[in-house]
Design an enzyme around this catalytic site. Structure first.
Site, mmCIF file in Angstrom:
data_model
loop_
_atom_site.group_PDB
_atom_site.id
_atom_site.type_symbol
_atom_site.label_atom_id
_atom_site.label_comp_id
_atom_site.label_asym_id
_atom_site.label_seq_id
_atom_site.Cartn_x
_atom_site.Cartn_y
_atom_site.Cartn_z
ATOM 1 N N HIS A 27 2.148 4.729 -3.200
ATOM 2 C CA HIS A 27 0.931 5.431 -3.654
ATOM 3 C C HIS A 27 1.180 5.774 -5.106
ATOM 4 O O HIS A 27 2.119 6.539 -5.405
ATOM 5 C CB HIS A 27 0.704 6.703 -2.848
ATOM 6 C CG HIS A 27 0.556 6.444 -1.387
ATOM 7 N ND1 HIS A 27 -0.668 6.342 -0.775
ATOM 8 C CD2 HIS A 27 1.485 6.236 -0.417
ATOM 9 C CE1 HIS A 27 -0.490 6.089 0.518
ATOM 10 N NE2 HIS A 27 0.803 6.023 0.763
ATOM 11 N N HIS A 205 -2.622 2.915 7.053
ATOM 12 C CA HIS A 205 -1.528 3.728 7.574
ATOM 13 C C HIS A 205 -1.805 3.960 9.061
ATOM 14 O O HIS A 205 -2.919 4.378 9.425
ATOM 15 C CB HIS A 205 -1.488 5.085 6.875
ATOM 16 C CG HIS A 205 -0.897 5.061 5.504
ATOM 17 N ND1 HIS A 205 -1.335 4.229 4.517
ATOM 18 C CD2 HIS A 205 0.115 5.790 4.963
ATOM 19 C CE1 HIS A 205 -0.607 4.443 3.416
ATOM 20 N NE2 HIS A 205 0.270 5.389 3.667
ATOM 21 N N GLU A 208 2.480 6.595 11.609
ATOM 22 C CA GLU A 208 3.437 7.338 10.771
ATOM 23 C C GLU A 208 3.817 8.601 11.560
ATOM 24 O O GLU A 208 4.957 8.762 11.979
ATOM 25 C CB GLU A 208 2.812 7.688 9.423
ATOM 26 C CG GLU A 208 3.732 8.522 8.519
ATOM 27 C CD GLU A 208 3.071 8.944 7.203
ATOM 28 O OE1 GLU A 208 1.829 8.828 7.057
ATOM 29 O OE2 GLU A 208 3.826 9.418 6.304
ATOM 30 N N ASP A 286 6.845 4.606 -0.744
ATOM 31 C CA ASP A 286 5.745 5.510 -0.378
ATOM 32 C C ASP A 286 5.343 6.419 -1.550
ATOM 33 O O ASP A 286 4.376 6.111 -2.251
ATOM 34 C CB ASP A 286 6.114 6.329 0.870
ATOM 35 C CG ASP A 286 4.902 6.809 1.651
ATOM 36 O OD1 ASP A 286 3.765 6.420 1.328
ATOM 37 O OD2 ASP A 286 5.092 7.584 2.611
ATOM 38 N N ASP A 287 6.059 7.536 -1.737
ATOM 39 C CA ASP A 287 5.751 8.495 -2.819
ATOM 40 C C ASP A 287 7.069 8.874 -3.479
ATOM 41 O O ASP A 287 7.599 9.975 -3.264
ATOM 42 C CB ASP A 287 5.067 9.731 -2.232
ATOM 43 C CG ASP A 287 3.767 9.386 -1.525
ATOM 44 O OD1 ASP A 287 2.766 9.154 -2.219
ATOM 45 O OD2 ASP A 287 3.771 9.311 -0.285
#
Ligand code: ADE
Ligand code: ZN
Length: 346
Positions: A27, A205, A208, A286-287
């Site tokens: 992201h 997504h 998760e 991811d982040d």
């Protein structure tokens, strides 16, 4: 290439760093480092509820996905101009290039910005220009995937799609992110059907924090081509068979799962189980600004914690190219570079 030479455990981290790879789950707003958040806040005159970079960083103690999302959306509030979006994406792409990421597909969350009055065009043009420059200056190919925020309505997603369509040549796919539990994929059935008609690649997504049922509906209702995360799939044997048979890639994010308490530690992560079941798992960050590491950190920490060897490294990197949305010629070229790296690694 079928034969991967054995590599001594102490040489494995060097191989993981060196091998060419694709990142398919990043992201871009999650790559905003605290230093850049503060620099952009100053540049734009935005007040932050944290006194310093250190104070912000010390707030990064998450207990679940929602506790992270609250801080993540607050961090993105400093992004106002096209140059801000460009600077954010460029900083990530430089890090990716250092990690030998040669192709990346970046998620962005336009609703986080349009809801604050930032025009869609500002967001997309800034990110897209950074992607174009990365190819020319770093040799990294990068494309964009627009994500709908699943805690908002399907109507809001439709409006976002309308706003983005004038720039449809600047993104290749559609994704679904934000708080998962209580917002199942089927909530977005109609807007994903429309995006499919328009010819976009589709991902979501699922699994998760949410149940295997969400992975099933992402596949069967939204008709996605990849599942982002998907780690909860191991709770459903039939789903595991389906994912393996259809070669549906999972974009797994080990450090994210650790920081958001999906697994208590990396040694308990199920990545090895997914690979052993024949799934096309990949490793992603991811982040990374929030979860303590970019691509190579995800690879090296995961391998240090578990029973992984050079074959697994090769398989994960190869999966990343095979699951990407580049054309077959580019895939073959990248896999050729991967094979060369493994063949010549000492
Ligand atoms: N948005 C940014 N990171 C996310 C994640 N890990 N899950 C869902 N939405 C996100
Ligand atoms: Zn994600």
């Amino acid at each position: 290439m079928n034969l991967v030479k054995p590599v001594a455990a102490d040489r494995l981290p060097a191989l993981l760093r060196l091998m060419p790879k694709a990142e398919l789950h990043i992201h871009i707003e999650g790559s905003l480092e605290p230093e850049l958040i503060f620099a952009l806040a100053r540049r734009n005159g935005v007040a932050l509820p944290y006194a310093s970079v250190d104070a912000l960083r010390s707030a990064y103690a998450f207990t679940n996905l929602q506790s992270f999302l609250d801080i993540y959306y607050a961090g993105a509030s400093v992004l106002l101009t096209e140059q801000d979006f460009y600077d954010m994406a460029r900083a990530y792409l430089l890090k990716a290039a250092q990690d030998n990421v040669i192709h990346t597909e970046l998620f962005f969350d336009p609703q986080t910005h349009t809801a604050r009055g930032v025009p869609m065009e500002t967001v997309i043009n800034g990110l897209h220009r950074a992607c174009v420059d990365a190819q020319a200056e770093m040799g990294v190919s990068a494309s964009l995937i627009l994500c709908f925020l699943r805690h908002l309505s399907e109507e809001d997603a439709f409006e976002t799609l309308e706003q983005a369509l004038p720039f449809q040549d600047k993104f290749i796919g559609i994704g679904l992110d934000s708080g998962e539990v209580g917002n199942p994929p089927e909530k977005f059935a109609r807007v994903f059907a429309r995006c499919r008609e328009l010819g976009f690649h589709l991902v979501a997504h699922a699994g998760e924090e949410g149940p295997p049922a969400y992975v099933w509906t992402a596949l069967d209702v939204l008709k996605v081509e990849r599942i982002d995360h998907g780690v909860q799939s191991s709770r459903d044997a039939l789903l595991m068979q389906r994912l393996a048979q259809d070669r549906i890639a999972l974009t797994v994010c080990p450090l994210s799962n650790l920081k958001l308490c999906v697994f208590p530690d990396l040694a308990s992560h199920n990545l090895r189980q997914l690979l052993d079941a024949g799934l096309a798992a990949t490793v992603n960050s991811d982040d990374p600004a929030y979860f303590g590491g970019y691509m190579n950190e995800n690879f090296t920490q995961t391998f240090a914690a578990g029973p992984f060897n050079a074959e697994h490294a090769y398989r994960l990197a190869r999966n990343s190219f095979e699951a990407s949305f580049i054309d077959e010629a580019a895939k073959a070229r990248h896999i050729g570079r991967l094979d060369e790296t493994f063949a010549t690694f000492q």
